[in-house]
Enzyme design. Structure first.
Site, mmCIF file in Angstrom:
data_model
loop_
_atom_site.group_PDB
_atom_site.id
_atom_site.type_symbol
_atom_site.label_atom_id
_atom_site.label_comp_id
_atom_site.label_asym_id
_atom_site.label_seq_id
_atom_site.Cartn_x
_atom_site.Cartn_y
_atom_site.Cartn_z
ATOM 1 N N THR A 296 -2.509 0.497 -4.548
ATOM 2 C CA THR A 296 -2.985 1.731 -3.741
ATOM 3 C C THR A 296 -4.370 2.389 -4.456
ATOM 4 O O THR A 296 -4.554 2.274 -5.411
ATOM 5 C CB THR A 296 -1.821 2.767 -3.839
ATOM 6 O OG1 THR A 296 -2.427 4.148 -3.193
ATOM 7 C CG2 THR A 296 -1.717 3.262 -5.139
ATOM 8 N N ASP B 79 -0.415 5.039 0.778
ATOM 9 C CA ASP B 79 -0.533 6.150 1.760
ATOM 10 C C ASP B 79 -0.804 5.814 3.156
ATOM 11 O O ASP B 79 -1.830 4.619 3.438
ATOM 12 C CB ASP B 79 -2.001 6.932 1.528
ATOM 13 C CG ASP B 79 -1.659 7.834 0.011
ATOM 14 O OD1 ASP B 79 -2.385 7.486 -0.721
ATOM 15 O OD2 ASP B 79 -0.550 8.735 0.093
ATOM 16 N N ASP C 258 0.989 -1.073 0.002
ATOM 17 C CA ASP C 258 -0.188 0.034 -0.033
ATOM 18 C C ASP C 258 0.912 1.196 -0.067
ATOM 19 O O ASP C 258 1.921 1.089 0.168
ATOM 20 C CB ASP C 258 -0.849 -0.040 1.188
ATOM 21 C CG ASP C 258 -1.611 1.239 1.539
ATOM 22 O OD1 ASP C 258 -2.262 1.601 0.796
ATOM 23 O OD2 ASP C 258 -1.336 1.749 2.627
HETATM 24 C C1 XBP Z 1 -5.294 6.347 0.385
HETATM 25 C C2 XBP Z 1 -6.332 6.855 -0.208
HETATM 26 C C3 XBP Z 1 -6.217 7.881 -1.179
HETATM 27 C C4 XBP Z 1 -5.744 9.240 -0.626
HETATM 28 C C5 XBP Z 1 -5.676 10.453 -1.463
HETATM 29 O O1 XBP Z 1 -4.596 5.528 -0.413
HETATM 30 O O2 XBP Z 1 -7.563 6.606 0.116
HETATM 31 O O3 XBP Z 1 -7.546 8.521 -1.696
HETATM 32 O O4 XBP Z 1 -5.852 9.607 0.769
HETATM 33 O O5 XBP Z 1 -5.139 10.092 -2.923
HETATM 34 P P1 XBP Z 1 -3.832 4.176 -0.064
HETATM 35 P P2 XBP Z 1 -6.244 10.754 -3.997
HETATM 36 O O6 XBP Z 1 -3.734 3.911 1.449
HETATM 37 O O7 XBP Z 1 -4.824 2.922 -0.724
HETATM 38 O O8 XBP Z 1 -2.459 4.192 -0.457
HETATM 39 O O9 XBP Z 1 -6.794 12.057 -3.877
HETATM 40 O O10 XBP Z 1 -5.161 10.716 -5.119
HETATM 41 O O11 XBP Z 1 -7.270 9.621 -4.191
HETATM 42 MG MG MG Z 2 -2.979 3.174 3.173
#
Ligand code: XBP
Ligand code: MG
Length: 259
Positions: free
Chosen positions: A126, A12, A10
């Protein structure tokens, strides 16, 4: 028993702690640029994180505001309004990443290098926008690190975002691997539900926003991947006698022989 062939990361909250001081700040910069009086506090953003996807998150926020108070552009073309704001937010976010302000979390670079040395395949799985992955890897790691990942599965590539399993099943298909060949690394309940939904054993490293989430079903829950001089704290899962996550620990977690 299938051998461990791939690590699915993942982004974020897992590769880097991007939400509070990255995405949230970029959203607010885009709102100000558009002349909106919207401001997402650290706490408000924590509530909105229950929805994955920036566009979906802004629609959730709008749904909480009386329709009469919606910006005119949102009333005439909601999708177009949100898409335009999201493009601006992504521009601000990638600029933030370019400033080098969002470092990788402890242990991430070390584990990526160890996995590569061990011939383990790597993938990114992600919800975030692909440009954000390119920017994070390029600025917080190195431009060539993009080539370390056999698949970068991101954003709108699948119809349903996390917690749906789609992004993980898409990645398995692209890599020609089964769930049993892999281990996922996640940070949130939405992410864990997505990887478990695809049948993939999952290690969780929590962060400030996700530390109180329900991580039932995770193989191991830690506060971080750790380093030799920075031991992790174990939060859930069968006790392990390691102090930082390395390929040995991941191999034993994958083969069920908890070290
Ligand atoms: C986390 C999310 C993303 C980010 C914002 O993704 O839910 O939407 O918060 O990015 P992960 P965007 O944990 O799966 O990496 O604004 O580009 O959606
Ligand atoms: Mg995440």
């Amino acid at each position: 028993m299938s051998e461990l062939k791939a690590l699915l990361f993942d982004v974020d909250g897992t590769l880097a702690d991007t939400e509070r001081d990255g995405h949230r700040v970029a959203f607010n910069q885009a709102f100000a640029e558009a002349g909106l009086d919207w401001h997402w506090s650290v706490e408000k953003y924590g509530d909105l994180l229950k929805v994955t996807g920036g566009k979906e998150r802004m629609k959730l926020y709008l749904s909480e505001i009386p329709k009469a108070e919606h910006p005119a552009a949102a009333k005439t073309d909601l999708d177009g309004f949100v898409a335009g704001l999201h493009q601006a937010k992504t521009r601000h976010y990638t600029q933030l990443l370019a400033s080098g302000k969002i470092p990788l979390r402890p242990g991430v670079l070390r584990l990526l290098k160890e996995a590569r040395s061990a011939g383990i395949k790597l993938a990114i799985v992600t919800t975030t926008t692909p440009e954000n992955v390119t920017a994070l890897l390029s600025y917080s790691l190195s431009p060539e690190s993009l080539d370390w990942f056999e698949v970068i599965a991101a954003g709108d590539i699948v119809p349903a975002k996390k917690p749906a399993p789609d992004i993980y099943t898409y990645t398995l298909e692209k890599m020609g691997l089964s769930a049993a060949d892999c281990l996922a690394l996640e940070d949130s309940d939405n992410g864990l539900r997505s990887s478990l939904g695809a049948g993939i054993k999952t290690l969780v490293t929590v962060n400030d926003y996700t530390q109180n989430h329900d991580f039932s079903g995770a193989t191991l829950v830690l506060d971080q991947l750790g380093e030799a001089d920075q031991p992790f704290k174990q939060i859930a899962g069968k006790p392990v006698d390691a102090t930082f996550v390395d390929m040995n620990l991941l191999q034993s977690l994958h083969s069920n022989q908890i070290s």
